[in-house]
Design a protein around this motif. Structure first.
Motif, short mmCIF file in Angstrom:
data_model
loop_
_atom_site.label_atom_id
_atom_site.label_comp_id
_atom_site.label_asym_id
_atom_site.label_seq_id
_atom_site.Cartn_x
_atom_site.Cartn_y
_atom_site.Cartn_z
N UNK A 1 0.85 -1.25 -0.12
CA UNK A 1 -0.14 0.04 0.09
C UNK A 1 0.89 1.24 -0.01
N UNK A 2 0.51 2.24 -0.93
CA UNK A 2 1.27 3.49 -0.81
C UNK A 2 0.33 4.56 -0.52
N UNK A 3 0.52 5.52 0.20
CA UNK A 3 -0.21 6.68 0.45
C UNK A 3 0.00 7.81 -0.46
N UNK A 4 -0.92 8.35 -1.33
CA UNK A 4 -0.75 9.45 -2.38
C UNK A 4 0.25 10.44 -1.79
N UNK A 5 1.02 11.17 -2.69
CA UNK A 5 1.92 12.35 -2.49
C UNK A 5 1.24 13.26 -1.50
N UNK A 6 2.17 14.36 -1.15
CA UNK A 6 1.48 15.48 -0.51
C UNK A 6 0.66 16.16 -1.00
N UNK A 7 -0.51 16.58 -0.32
CA UNK A 7 -1.64 17.21 -1.08
C UNK A 7 -1.65 18.89 -0.30
N UNK A 8 -2.49 19.44 -0.95
CA UNK A 8 -2.77 20.97 -0.33
C UNK A 8 -3.09 20.78 1.16
N UNK A 9 -4.08 19.78 1.24
CA UNK A 9 -4.78 19.60 2.52
C UNK A 9 -3.71 19.11 3.56
N UNK A 10 -2.95 18.09 3.06
CA UNK A 10 -1.71 17.66 3.83
C UNK A 10 -0.84 18.79 4.56
N UNK A 11 -0.44 19.69 3.55
CA UNK A 11 0.26 20.83 3.59
C UNK A 11 -0.30 21.76 4.87
N UNK A 12 -1.62 21.93 4.49
CA UNK A 12 -2.37 22.97 5.21
C UNK A 12 -2.98 22.46 6.69
N UNK A 13 -2.82 21.20 6.89
CA UNK A 13 -3.66 20.39 7.95
C UNK A 13 -4.77 20.60 8.04
N UNK A 14 -5.70 20.02 6.74
CA UNK A 14 -6.87 20.21 6.62
C UNK A 14 -7.52 18.90 6.58
N UNK A 15 -8.49 18.53 6.83
CA UNK A 15 -9.43 17.44 6.83
C UNK A 15 -10.00 17.17 5.49
N UNK A 16 -9.37 16.12 4.66
CA UNK A 16 -9.86 16.17 3.34
C UNK A 16 -10.13 14.69 2.77
N UNK A 17 -10.76 14.01 3.52
CA UNK A 17 -11.26 12.56 3.16
C UNK A 17 -11.92 12.38 1.90
N UNK A 18 -12.95 13.11 1.63
CA UNK A 18 -13.59 13.04 0.28
C UNK A 18 -13.18 14.28 -0.42
N UNK A 19 -12.88 15.34 -0.09
CA UNK A 19 -12.57 16.56 -0.88
C UNK A 19 -11.46 15.80 -1.84
N UNK A 20 -11.75 16.39 -3.17
CA UNK A 20 -10.61 15.88 -4.19
C UNK A 20 -9.55 17.00 -4.25
N UNK A 21 -8.77 17.01 -3.29
CA UNK A 21 -7.72 18.02 -3.13
C UNK A 21 -6.42 17.59 -4.31
N UNK A 22 -5.53 18.64 -4.54
CA UNK A 22 -4.53 18.41 -5.48
C UNK A 22 -3.16 18.16 -4.84
N UNK A 23 -2.29 17.42 -5.40
CA UNK A 23 -1.04 17.44 -4.89
C UNK A 23 -0.34 18.63 -5.10
#
Length: 182
Positions: free
Chosen positions: A14-36
């Motif tokens: 299993x591989x977690x996706x690359x860093x997203x804008x939500x990861x960077x900004x500490x935002x909850x984004x389970x179903x939000x389709x945020x960009x890398x």
């Protein structure tokens, strides 16, 4: 959690996706389709440099961040999307600061229950393993999917959030699974 179905008796990655804008900004984004982020794309591209010990078949969450990670990380392969590999829906908490994340065992209003997610992940892993045949199934997914897999592998806890774009092998050995970074 008790009485969870076992993982298929084989090794999976299993591989977690690359860093997203939500990861960077500490935002909850389970179903939000945020960009890398640019860094997330770089992380994804680094997967292309890995040497695999056996043939692989790549699957991914239908979320854009996972599909892009799979495309950049495995440019010579076509990743098959599987809806069961998507992240948990955090309902009313989507888009809020990560500090507001409710306890995992609670079902957020408008969101997925934890037990339901674990069973969805189990079904997805079972499907991907069957579709992969004799090759190693590589699943590009999300933190929550990896955490659910840890419980399905009977590792005792969900553990820490996995790092972005780092393969984690769940090796089947002597009748049980063990987690190993690749």
């Amino acid at each position: 959690m008790e009485d969870l179905p076992p993982l298929p008796p084989r090794t999976i990655c299993l591989i977690r996706h690359g860093e997203t804008t939500a990861n960077r900004d500490s935002i909850i984004a389970g179903r939000l389709d945020v960009a890398l982020t640019d860094h997330g794309r770089s992380q994804a591209r680094s997967l292309a440099t890995l040497t695999w010990e056996e043939p692989i078949t790549v699957f991914c969450s239908p979320m854009a961040r996972a599909k892009e990670t799979a495309r950049l990380g495995f440019p010579d392969l076509v990743a098959t999307p599987h809806a069961g590999l998507r992240e948990r829906d955090w309902g009313v908490f989507e888009g809020r600061p990560l500090t507001q994340l409710p306890p995992r065992e609670e079902t957020p209003d408008g969101g997925d229950g934890w037990c339901d997610m674990i069973l969805r992940v189990h079904a997805a892993i079972r499907d991907c393993c069957a579709a992969a045949g004799p090759t190693l199934p590589v699943l590009v997914c999300h933190s929550g999917v990896i955490r659910a897999t840890r419980l399905l592998a009977c590792l005792g806890s969900v553990g820490e959030r996995p790092p972005n774009a780092h393969p984690v092998l769940f090796r089947h050995h002597a009748g049980r699974h063990e987690e190993h970074p690749l």
